[in-house]
Scaffold this active site. Structure first.
Site: not given
Length: 273
Positions: A49, A218, A234
């Site tokens: 990934s 956020e 990631h």
């Protein structure tokens, strides 16, 4: 008699003219398709990934393989076959390596980065032991590429975002990175030490600035992640580009030719002659 001779000469002249056009066209076609235009080189990516492509619905999440093509000229084609959640073992078991080997040709490259999911000891479909099964699976990528006269390149797993209380970047893949470097020496395969390079980068940036590298958002900051996200594995697209630059640096350092001769960054030559 003279009129017949003139007609005959005219027919011969016309025949030679047409023959010249045909021959010239054939020669030009041969030159355009062969001599003056070298075959494109394809760089295949096998990985997890952290390398994968992602849809716009998951933006700004991106793997480094998603942006890697931006750093090369038009003679290089990057084919990203990386897939989320795969280990060196499961990638093979699912037939993904076989798919690459059915496409790869002489002179192409196969970049191989695994480790994140090989560490998952709770999952026997993915887990590999660093100094035994991990190396044996990676060897299948090497042998497969070489059988097709392609060039294998090992890439040690990129680090996760992990810091001590004192702000020191931690090792998160040490055994797997070491095992891959050992295999590179054993098999005489170039190794890009992305583990060390990414750790050094994260140390320079520190705990706060690395939030801009990883998918740390956020609540309300991005419509795709309305509740926010704190993902220390990631990357955001900007982070993926930073990791790609580390690979480009390594290609230069290792003098991987002819690949290094086609490095560009947004139209500007990366390496000054």
């Amino acid at each position: 008699m003279r009129r017949k001779l003139k007609k005959k000469m005219l027919r011969v002249t016309l025949f030679l003219f047409i023959l010249g056009l045909i021959s010239g066209s054939s020669i030009a076609k041969t030159v355009n398709n062969g001599t003056t235009h070298k075959k494109r080189i394809t760089v295949f990516l096998a990985g997890d990934s952290t390398v994968s492509d992602y849809s716009i619905s998951l933006a700004p999440r991106a793997g480094w393989g998603q942006v890697f093509n931006r750093f090369f000229d038009e003679k290089i084609v990057v084919k990203n076959e990386a897939s989320s959640g795969r280990s060196s073992k499961s990638f093979i078991d699912e037939g993904r390596l076989e798919s690459i080997l059915n496409q790869i040709e002489k002179g192409d490259y196969l970049f191989i980065q695994f480790g994140h999911n090989d560490e998952k000891i709770e999952d026997p479909t993915r887990y590999t032991k660093p100094h035994s099964t991990y190396k044996s699976y990676l060897k299948q990528y090497i042998e497969g590429a070489r059988a097709k006269q392609a060039i294998p390149v090992l890439v040690t797993p990129v680090e996760r975002r992990s810091f001590s209380k004192g702000g020191i970047a931690r090792d998160t893949h040490s055994e797997y990175s070491t095992a891959m470097k050992e295999l590179g020496l054993e098999e005489n395969v170039p190794v890009i030490d992305l583990t060390s390079k990414s750790k050094a980068l994260f140390q320079v940036l520190g705990p706060e600035r690395t939030k801009d590298v990883f998918l740390c958002l956020e609540a309300g900051e991005n419509d795709n992640y309305p509740n926010g996200v704190q993902d220390n594995t990631h990357f955001q697209e900007t982070g993926a580009e930073m990791i790609s630059r580390l690979l480009i640096e390594s290609i230069e350092e290792l003098k991987l030719e002819p690949l290094r001769n086609h490095i560009f960054i947004y139209g500007d030559k990366y390496r000054q002659e």
